[in-house]
Enzyme design. Structure first.
Site, short mmCIF file in Angstrom:
data_model
loop_
_atom_site.label_atom_id
_atom_site.label_comp_id
_atom_site.label_asym_id
_atom_site.label_seq_id
_atom_site.Cartn_x
_atom_site.Cartn_y
_atom_site.Cartn_z
N HIS A 84 -7.49 -7.66 1.77
CA HIS A 84 -6.40 -7.29 2.60
C HIS A 84 -6.83 -7.12 3.99
CE1 HIS A 84 -2.07 -6.67 2.68
NE2 HIS A 84 -2.35 -5.94 3.54
N ASP A 163 7.53 -0.60 -0.07
CA ASP A 163 7.00 -1.15 1.05
C ASP A 163 7.60 -2.30 1.79
OD1 ASP A 163 4.67 -1.57 2.87
OD2 ASP A 163 4.19 -3.37 1.73
N ARG A 170 9.23 -0.60 10.14
CA ARG A 170 8.17 -0.48 11.10
C ARG A 170 7.75 -1.42 11.98
NH1 ARG A 170 3.27 -0.21 7.47
NH2 ARG A 170 2.20 0.26 9.00
N SER A 185 1.14 1.51 2.73
CA SER A 185 1.57 0.18 2.63
C SER A 185 0.53 -0.79 2.04
CB SER A 185 1.70 -0.46 4.28
OG SER A 185 2.13 -1.57 4.35
N LYS A 189 0.67 -2.02 -2.33
CA LYS A 189 0.48 -3.34 -2.94
C LYS A 189 -0.50 -3.68 -3.51
CE LYS A 189 1.27 -5.28 1.63
NZ LYS A 189 1.97 -4.44 2.50
N1 URA Z 1 -1.13 -4.63 6.60
C1 URA Z 1 0.03 -4.04 5.55
O1 URA Z 1 0.13 -4.55 4.47
N2 URA Z 1 0.39 -3.13 6.15
C2 URA Z 1 0.17 -2.37 7.20
O2 URA Z 1 0.54 -1.18 7.56
C3 URA Z 1 -0.90 -2.84 8.00
C4 URA Z 1 -1.42 -4.19 7.50
#
Ligand code: URA
Length: 439
Positions: A84, A163, A170, A185, A189
């Site tokens: 990620h 999320d 956001r 966040s 995930k």
């Molecule tokens: N990626 C995400 O999934 N969430 C964030 O807040 C920033 C980057």
């Protein structure tokens, strides 16, 4: 809850610590639609301004994970690993490394996001492929990952619904760059997708949410502590967003670049360098870290060789093509923009710096990203980069090409792009893509 929630907002506004129960109720109420966006926006802003303690952050992560279900990946017979990124411009490595790592024999079940602020999102990129469906059922998500090695989905009503809603809010309320909100966040995930290991690409620089290396390292440490508390193997690559990655930023343009790289093609820029080289290299480095987390290689170098072999043999491309097909995508129909416009250098010198956030905002003006929640993305819109930091240019040389189907937007995007780069007579220090790797 509406009246009570106003009290919670005031509590956070007044810098008091929220209890785990209060955080859990906040997330549950927002997920079920009991509290409105405007109140949650106020809470997010209070969190943004006042931060959260460790205990609050841990409670937020937990509540967001449990807003939905955790994927049962026990039917997938091998090491499950994901990557990620904290977000960038032209940051398209997921589309390449998922197939590379799958082709190397591991499994990559990936839950991604849409564009956030000025940064691009994997889901928007994939949805530029006509028919591509990022909303698979959890059963299908597991099946596709098992059969093909990788599957890309977004947050759904079943998985990380909190999320899904908070991320979108956001994006348009100035509340992105907050440690606890980013941690919750990302980690909600990643924990929910049922992986064994995770590689984080934590970006710093003008195009990242964390502007300095120190901030990026602190964020990485916070994210890694959470992952470790869930017994996940984790490593963080701290990488530069001082220049956009690769040749393109923009959804179908980025898919095109990824396919070119998986076909082992190069694209030589005016200064003789391969404009795909940094995307390719970062994808391979991240793939190597993902493979090495499995414990099946003696060193990251050995894992890197496996990644190179998966890419150069064409097996990664085969995985990508299969994954697109099974998720409904018609890759051969990838759309291209009808119009383009060149943005040229005003003076001669060295390309000294980019303001990458402004480049991302130029993309939003072109509708490659969203200004408001309900904005519709134009899949072909985006920006092509002709130069990298340190390149020598003459007045009139092309620095960027704007691509899109709405030429009436080009002048405003050009204004931003003109402000988004600096040419100087002094050659800047060599740009370094990867600053460090944290274990
Ligand atoms: N990626 C995400 O999934 N969430 C964030 O807040 C920033 C980057």
């Amino acid at each position: 809850m509406t009246l009570y929630f106003a009290d919670l907002i005031k509590k956070k506004r007044d810098r008091q610590e929220l209890t785990s129960d209060e955080i859990q109720q906040f997330i549950a109420a927002y997920t079920s639609g009991t509290i409105p966006d405007y109140q949650v926006t106020a809470m997010l802003m209070a969190i943004y301004l006042n931060g959260m303690t460790n205990e609050e952050t841990v409670a937020l992560v937990k509540s967001m994970i449990h807003s939905g279900v955790t994927v049962d990946t026990s039917k997938i017979p091998g090491f499950k690993v994901d990557k990620h990124s904290t977000g960038g411009v032209g940051d398209k490595t997921s589309l390449i490394l998922g197939p590379i790592v799958a082709a190397a024999g591991f499994y990559v079940p990936m839950i991604s996001g849409r564009g956030l602020g000025h940064t691009g999102g994997t889901l928007d990129k994939l949805e530029s492929i006509p028919g591509f469906n990022t909303q698979q059922s959890l059963e299908r998500f597991v099946e596709i990952t098992r059969e093909i090695g990788t599957c890309f989905i977004g947050q759904t009503k079943e998985i990380c619904p909190a999320d899904k809603k908070i991320y979108a809010l956001r994006d348009v309320t100035g509340t992105i760059e907050s440690f606890p909100l980013i941690c919750a966040s990302i980690m909600s995930k990643k924990i929910a997708e049922g992986i064994d290991g995770l590689v984080l690409d934590v970006k710093f620089g003008s195009g990242a949410f964390m502007k300095t290396v120190e901030q990026a390292k602190s964020l990485a440490t916070a994210l890694m502590n959470i992952a470790k508390s869930y017994d996940k193997k984790i490593v963080s690559v701290i990488s530069s967003m001082e220049q956009p990655l690769g040749r393109f930023a923009g959804n179908s343009l980025e898919v095109f670049e990824c396919v070119e790289i998986m076909k082992n093609k190069k694209f030589t820029g005016p200064n003789g360098e391969d404009m795909y080289a940094d995307t390719r290299e970062l994808s391979l480095q991240l793939s190597a870290q993902m493979i090495h987390l499995s414990g099946k290689t003696a060193s990251v170098n050995e894992a890197y060789s496996l990644a190179v072999e998966a890419l150069e043999s064409g097996r990664a491309l085969q995985v990508f093509e299969k994954m697109c097909k099974v998720q409904g995508g018609r890759l051969s129909e990838l759309p291209a923009a009808k119009k383009s416009h060149k943005v040229t250098a005003k003076t001669a010198g060295y390309l000294h710096s980019f303001n990458v956030e402004k480049i991302g905002l130029a993309g939003i003006i072109l509708h490659a990203g969203r200004m408001k929640n309900d904005d519709v993305i134009h899949p072909t819109a985006g920006i092509e980069f002709h130069c990298k930091l340190g390149d020598q240019v003459k007045a009139g040389d092309t620095i960027f090409t704007i691509h899109g189907d709405e030429p009436e937007l080009f002048a405003e995007a050009e204004q931003l792009l003109t402000l988004a780069h600096e040419i100087s007579l002094q050659k800047p220090p060599a740009h370094v893509l990867i600053n460090t790797v944290l274990n």
